[in-house]
Design a protein around this motif. Structure first.
Motif, PDB file in Angstrom:
ATOM      1  N   VAL A 183     -52.027  71.889  59.984  1.00  0.00           N
ATOM      2  CA  VAL A 183     -51.081  70.977  59.349  1.00  0.00           C
ATOM      3  C   VAL A 183     -51.173  69.633  60.062  1.00  0.00           C
ATOM      4  CG1 VAL A 183     -48.658  70.506  58.840  1.00  0.00           C
ATOM      5  CG2 VAL A 183     -49.529  72.853  58.721  1.00  0.00           C
ATOM      6  N   ASN A 184     -51.596  68.624  59.328  1.00  0.00           N
ATOM      7  CA  ASN A 184     -51.690  67.282  59.896  1.00  0.00           C
ATOM      8  C   ASN A 184     -50.353  66.580  59.735  1.00  0.00           C
ATOM      9  OD1 ASN A 184     -54.482  67.530  60.523  1.00  0.00           O
ATOM     10  ND2 ASN A 184     -54.987  67.095  58.388  1.00  0.00           N
ATOM     11  N   ARG A 185     -49.624  66.511  60.846  1.00  0.00           N
ATOM     12  CA  ARG A 185     -48.312  65.871  60.803  1.00  0.00           C
ATOM     13  C   ARG A 185     -48.471  64.368  60.609  1.00  0.00           C
ATOM     14  NH1 ARG A 185     -43.424  67.622  62.301  1.00  0.00           N
ATOM     15  NH2 ARG A 185     -44.295  69.429  63.397  1.00  0.00           N
ATOM     16  N   GLN A 186     -47.889  63.866  59.534  1.00  0.00           N
ATOM     17  CA  GLN A 186     -47.976  62.443  59.245  1.00  0.00           C
ATOM     18  C   GLN A 186     -46.844  61.693  59.943  1.00  0.00           C
ATOM     19  OE1 GLN A 186     -47.909  62.154  54.976  1.00  0.00           O
ATOM     20  NE2 GLN A 186     -50.056  62.731  54.778  1.00  0.00           N
ATOM     21  N   LYS A 187     -47.124  60.448  60.266  1.00  0.00           N
ATOM     22  CA  LYS A 187     -46.081  59.638  60.862  1.00  0.00           C
ATOM     23  C   LYS A 187     -44.930  59.439  59.880  1.00  0.00           C
ATOM     24  CE  LYS A 187     -48.705  56.865  64.194  1.00  0.00           C
ATOM     25  NZ  LYS A 187     -49.046  55.480  64.616  1.00  0.00           N
ATOM     26  N   VAL A 188     -43.731  59.488  60.411  1.00  0.00           N
ATOM     27  CA  VAL A 188     -42.553  59.263  59.580  1.00  0.00           C
ATOM     28  C   VAL A 188     -42.446  57.775  59.271  1.00  0.00           C
ATOM     29  CG1 VAL A 188     -40.045  59.372  59.510  1.00  0.00           C
ATOM     30  CG2 VAL A 188     -41.349  61.250  60.534  1.00  0.00           C
ATOM     31  N   GLU A 189     -42.478  57.432  57.996  1.00  0.00           N
ATOM     32  CA  GLU A 189     -42.346  56.046  57.571  1.00  0.00           C
ATOM     33  C   GLU A 189     -41.004  55.867  56.872  1.00  0.00           C
ATOM     34  OE1 GLU A 189     -44.411  53.862  58.483  1.00  0.00           O
ATOM     35  OE2 GLU A 189     -46.122  55.074  59.110  1.00  0.00           O
ATOM     36  N   VAL A 190     -40.213  54.907  57.314  1.00  0.00           N
ATOM     37  CA  VAL A 190     -38.872  54.718  56.754  1.00  0.00           C
ATOM     38  C   VAL A 190     -38.662  53.244  56.410  1.00  0.00           C
ATOM     39  CG1 VAL A 190     -37.888  56.683  57.989  1.00  0.00           C
ATOM     40  CG2 VAL A 190     -37.892  54.439  59.073  1.00  0.00           C
ATOM     41  N   TRP A 191     -37.572  52.994  55.715  1.00  0.00           N
ATOM     42  CA  TRP A 191     -37.209  51.623  55.387  1.00  0.00           C
ATOM     43  C   TRP A 191     -36.797  50.859  56.640  1.00  0.00           C
ATOM     44  CZ3 TRP A 191     -33.497  53.572  51.041  1.00  0.00           C
ATOM     45  CH2 TRP A 191     -34.247  53.882  49.886  1.00  0.00           C
ATOM     46  N   THR A 192     -36.944  49.559  56.569  1.00  0.00           N
ATOM     47  CA  THR A 192     -36.385  48.705  57.612  1.00  0.00           C
ATOM     48  C   THR A 192     -34.870  48.615  57.387  1.00  0.00           C
ATOM     49  OG1 THR A 192     -36.600  46.699  56.278  1.00  0.00           O
ATOM     50  CG2 THR A 192     -38.503  47.351  57.625  1.00  0.00           C
ATOM     51  N   PRO A 193     -34.109  48.182  58.389  1.00  0.00           N
ATOM     52  CA  PRO A 193     -32.667  48.016  58.175  1.00  0.00           C
ATOM     53  C   PRO A 193     -32.345  47.110  56.983  1.00  0.00           C
ATOM     54  CG  PRO A 193     -33.162  47.941  60.512  1.00  0.00           C
ATOM     55  CD  PRO A 193     -34.484  47.981  59.798  1.00  0.00           C
ATOM     56  N   ALA A 194     -33.150  46.061  56.800  1.00  0.00           N
ATOM     57  CA  ALA A 194     -32.910  45.155  55.665  1.00  0.00           C
ATOM     58  C   ALA A 194     -33.131  45.875  54.339  1.00  0.00           C
ATOM     59  CB  ALA A 194     -33.829  43.938  55.771  1.00  0.00           C
ATOM     60  N   GLN A 195     -34.178  46.690  54.261  1.00  0.00           N
ATOM     61  CA  GLN A 195     -34.451  47.436  53.028  1.00  0.00           C
ATOM     62  C   GLN A 195     -33.371  48.478  52.763  1.00  0.00           C
ATOM     63  OE1 GLN A 195     -38.360  48.766  54.181  1.00  0.00           O
ATOM     64  NE2 GLN A 195     -39.400  47.189  52.968  1.00  0.00           N
ATOM     65  N   ALA A 196     -32.892  49.124  53.827  1.00  0.00           N
ATOM     66  CA  ALA A 196     -31.806  50.084  53.669  1.00  0.00           C
ATOM     67  C   ALA A 196     -30.554  49.389  53.147  1.00  0.00           C
ATOM     68  CB  ALA A 196     -31.512  50.771  54.998  1.00  0.00           C
ATOM     69  N   GLY A 197     -30.302  48.195  53.681  1.00  0.00           N
ATOM     70  CA  GLY A 197     -29.143  47.436  53.206  1.00  0.00           C
ATOM     71  C   GLY A 197     -29.286  47.050  51.746  1.00  0.00           C
ATOM     72  N   GLU A 198     -30.499  46.702  51.346  1.00  0.00           N
ATOM     73  CA  GLU A 198     -30.756  46.357  49.936  1.00  0.00           C
ATOM     74  C   GLU A 198     -30.479  47.554  49.030  1.00  0.00           C
ATOM     75  OE1 GLU A 198     -34.627  45.261  47.133  1.00  0.00           O
ATOM     76  OE2 GLU A 198     -34.696  44.854  49.297  1.00  0.00           O
ATOM     77  N   PHE A 199     -30.906  48.739  49.459  1.00  0.00           N
ATOM     78  CA  PHE A 199     -30.670  49.942  48.665  1.00  0.00           C
ATOM     79  C   PHE A 199     -29.172  50.237  48.551  1.00  0.00           C
ATOM     80  CE2 PHE A 199     -29.733  54.538  48.954  1.00  0.00           C
ATOM     81  CZ  PHE A 199     -30.146  54.924  47.688  1.00  0.00           C
ATOM     82  N   LEU A 200     -28.453  50.184  49.669  1.00  0.00           N
ATOM     83  CA  LEU A 200     -27.019  50.482  49.639  1.00  0.00           C
ATOM     84  C   LEU A 200     -26.268  49.482  48.772  1.00  0.00           C
ATOM     85  CD1 LEU A 200     -26.390  51.502  53.356  1.00  0.00           C
ATOM     86  CD2 LEU A 200     -26.526  52.988  51.348  1.00  0.00           C
ATOM     87  N   GLU A 201     -26.708  48.241  48.784  1.00  0.00           N
ATOM     88  CA  GLU A 201     -26.078  47.225  47.930  1.00  0.00           C
ATOM     89  C   GLU A 201     -26.291  47.565  46.456  1.00  0.00           C
ATOM     90  OE1 GLU A 201     -23.764  43.901  47.283  1.00  0.00           O
ATOM     91  OE2 GLU A 201     -24.302  44.769  49.224  1.00  0.00           O
ATOM     92  N   ALA A 202     -27.497  48.063  46.138  1.00  0.00           N
ATOM     93  CA  ALA A 202     -27.836  48.377  44.746  1.00  0.00           C
ATOM     94  C   ALA A 202     -27.064  49.586  44.225  1.00  0.00           C
ATOM     95  CB  ALA A 202     -29.335  48.622  44.626  1.00  0.00           C
ATOM     96  N   VAL A 203     -26.723  50.541  45.108  1.00  0.00           N
ATOM     97  CA  VAL A 203     -26.046  51.771  44.659  1.00  0.00           C
ATOM     98  C   VAL A 203     -24.561  51.764  45.000  1.00  0.00           C
ATOM     99  CG1 VAL A 203     -28.160  53.113  44.861  1.00  0.00           C
ATOM    100  CG2 VAL A 203     -26.577  53.029  46.808  1.00  0.00           C
ATOM    101  N   ALA A 204     -24.038  50.594  45.366  1.00  0.00           N
ATOM    102  CA  ALA A 204     -22.644  50.509  45.808  1.00  0.00           C
ATOM    103  C   ALA A 204     -21.670  51.019  44.751  1.00  0.00           C
ATOM    104  CB  ALA A 204     -22.307  49.070  46.198  1.00  0.00           C
ATOM    105  N   GLU A 205     -21.971  50.800  43.465  1.00  0.00           N
ATOM    106  CA  GLU A 205     -21.061  51.212  42.401  1.00  0.00           C
ATOM    107  C   GLU A 205     -21.380  52.599  41.840  1.00  0.00           C
ATOM    108  OE1 GLU A 205     -18.402  49.463  41.735  1.00  0.00           O
ATOM    109  OE2 GLU A 205     -19.080  48.062  43.291  1.00  0.00           O
ATOM    110  N   HIS A 206     -22.484  53.196  42.291  1.00  0.00           N
ATOM    111  CA  HIS A 206     -22.847  54.538  41.813  1.00  0.00           C
ATOM    112  C   HIS A 206     -21.963  55.577  42.493  1.00  0.00           C
ATOM    113  CE1 HIS A 206     -25.285  58.153  41.065  1.00  0.00           C
ATOM    114  NE2 HIS A 206     -25.809  57.473  40.061  1.00  0.00           N
ATOM    115  N   ARG A 207     -21.671  56.659  41.783  1.00  0.00           N
ATOM    116  CA  ARG A 207     -20.782  57.679  42.337  1.00  0.00           C
ATOM    117  C   ARG A 207     -21.339  58.287  43.621  1.00  0.00           C
ATOM    118  NH1 ARG A 207     -16.289  60.169  40.772  1.00  0.00           N
ATOM    119  NH2 ARG A 207     -15.849  62.196  41.738  1.00  0.00           N
ATOM    120  N   LEU A 208     -22.667  58.397  43.724  1.00  0.00           N
ATOM    121  CA  LEU A 208     -23.266  58.985  44.916  1.00  0.00           C
ATOM    122  C   LEU A 208     -23.530  57.955  46.017  1.00  0.00           C
ATOM    123  CD1 LEU A 208     -25.823  61.571  43.472  1.00  0.00           C
ATOM    124  CD2 LEU A 208     -23.638  62.027  44.593  1.00  0.00           C
TER     125      LEU A 208
END
Length: 413
Positions: A183-208
């Motif tokens: 099993v070739n473990r791949q590096k964990v790639e995640v959003w930057t804090p700015a990208q995470a903030g952009e996502f949370l802003e976009a889903v602010a009105e969604h129930r989830l």
């Protein structure tokens, strides 16, 4: 004294098998080797019993099998029932029900009934060879199954065969030591804090939206979030106690204990932002309860539908995938929000021990394997910051690095 013999399946003009008298046996490549030994009388019927085996390509293979059969007779573990692999595995599965988590039992059942039994089920349990297990592994790989899945299927078979050895049905676990894909473990790639903030802003009105935000702020697993009860949340001391999770099993949605021993009843600290998120969500849920009245299904869960019904974990993942599609964000799975939380903790200066405990890993080595590359990036920033605190040192090399070779040459002239 018992000995091995060579036989074949050729028949004479009357349709009777030649057995060991076939004239073609002069050719060493013709026929197969086997044995037949007396095993005393059946204690129930009084009839004489025999252990026999055939199909070996060489005399040495047959002699080795004969020796194994003789050892089984001496130990009292010889199998006279002619149990098939498929029958044994099905019985083993039935015995595991109630001993395993429903989701785990469901996975075992799927691996054995869909993959192992079709490939090996017709063989006699006592005749199962390491080569058969190797062929199963190769077949799974040829079918395009991932390395992790192949390893899980093999582990399930190995566990069942280990119990067969324990019960005296086999003298060894032939699945043990099989060559498995890496099993070739791949590096964990995640959003930057700015990208995470952009996502949370976009889903602010969604129930989830609140659930997604809490996932980032706490690193809780999907099943833990949908299984969370208000009774396990203390907003005054800003703590969540993770006790249960909801999982999708073949029988439906079931509640189980947290995923790992380290994850059971672990305390998750809540930042002020998470407290605000939960307080706002509780007001919204109270409004839903009042609007639905007697029709409200009070499950006690934190995150629910408008009528109080609990969420399915797979619905949360599908909603996350839908909400991220079409946005200018790197693709991520819902589980990656957990990795995002860990990366934010590391970026804030926390060490692996603290992060491991917060994530509910069984040991810090797991955390280190997953996030070591993130830690290395932060470590480089840290050492550069430390070096910047020192006063500049003179010298040719320092001048070249800071001013460039041309400027250094001019200064020397």
């Amino acid at each position: 004294m018992a000995k091995v013999t060579r036989r074949c399946g050729c028949r004479d003009d009357d349709g009777r098998q030649y057995g060991a008298n076939c004239p073609r046996l002069k050719d060493w490549r013709h026929g197969t080797w086997g044995f037949r030994i007396s095993a005393g009388r059946d204690p129930k019927t009084g009839r004489r019993r025999y252990l026999s085996e055939s199909g070996h390509r060489t005399a040495d293979d047959a002699k080795e099998a004969l020796a194994d059969a003789q050892r089984a007779l001496r130990r009292g573990t010889a199998d006279f029932t002619r149990t098939r692999v498929g029958d044994y595995l099905q019985t083993w599965l039935d015995q595991q029900e109630g001993q395993l988590k429903p989701s785990t039992h469901g996975n075992y059942s799927r691996y054995l009934t869909a993959d192992v039994i079709p490939a090996l089920g017709g063989k006699l349990l006592k005749d199962l060879q390491r080569a058969d297990v190797a062929a199963l592994v190769r077949g799974l790989q040829d079918d395009g199954r991932g390395a992790t899945t192949v390893r899980r299927i093999h582990a399930t078979l190995s566990s069942a065969l280990a119990d067969a050895v324990q019960d005296g049905l086999l003298h060894e676990n032939v699945a043990k030591g099989a060559r498995l894909p890496r099993v070739n473990r791949q590096k964990v790639e995640v959003w930057t804090p700015a990208q995470a903030g952009e996502f949370l802003e976009a889903v602010a009105e969604h129930r989830l939206g609140p659930l997604f935000e809490l996932a980032i702020l706490t690193g809780m697993r999907r099943g833990e979030l949908v299984g969370l009860r208000w009774s396990d949340v203390d907003l005054l001391v800003r703590t969540i106690v993770v006790r249960t999770q909801l999982v999708c099993a073949p029988t439906g949605l079931v509640e189980e204990a947290a995923k790992t021993d380290a994850g059971q009843a672990r305390r998750v600290r809540l930042p002020e932002r998470a407290v605000s998120v939960l307080m706002g969500w509780r007001l919204r849920q109270d409004s839903d309860r009042e609007e639905w009245g007697d029709a409200y299904q009070d499950s006690g869960r934190v995150f629910t539908w408008e009528d109080g019904r609990e969420y399915r974990p797979d619905y949360v993942s599908k909603a996350f995938r839908t909400l991220t599609e079409g946005k200018e964000l790197p693709p991520m799975h819902f589980h990656s929000l957990r990795h995002l939380h860990a990366s934010l903790m590391l970026a804030s200066g926390q060490d692996f021990t603290v992060v491991s405990k917060s994530m509910g890993h069984s040991n810090s080595a797991i955390t280190r394997d997953l996030y070591s590359h993130l830690f290395e990036d932060h470590a480089m920033v840290a050492v550069e910051g430390a070096a910047a605190l020192l006063p500049a040192r003179g010298g040719v090399l320092t001048s070249v690095l800071t001013n460039g070779p041309e400027q250094q040459k001019t200064s020397e002239e």
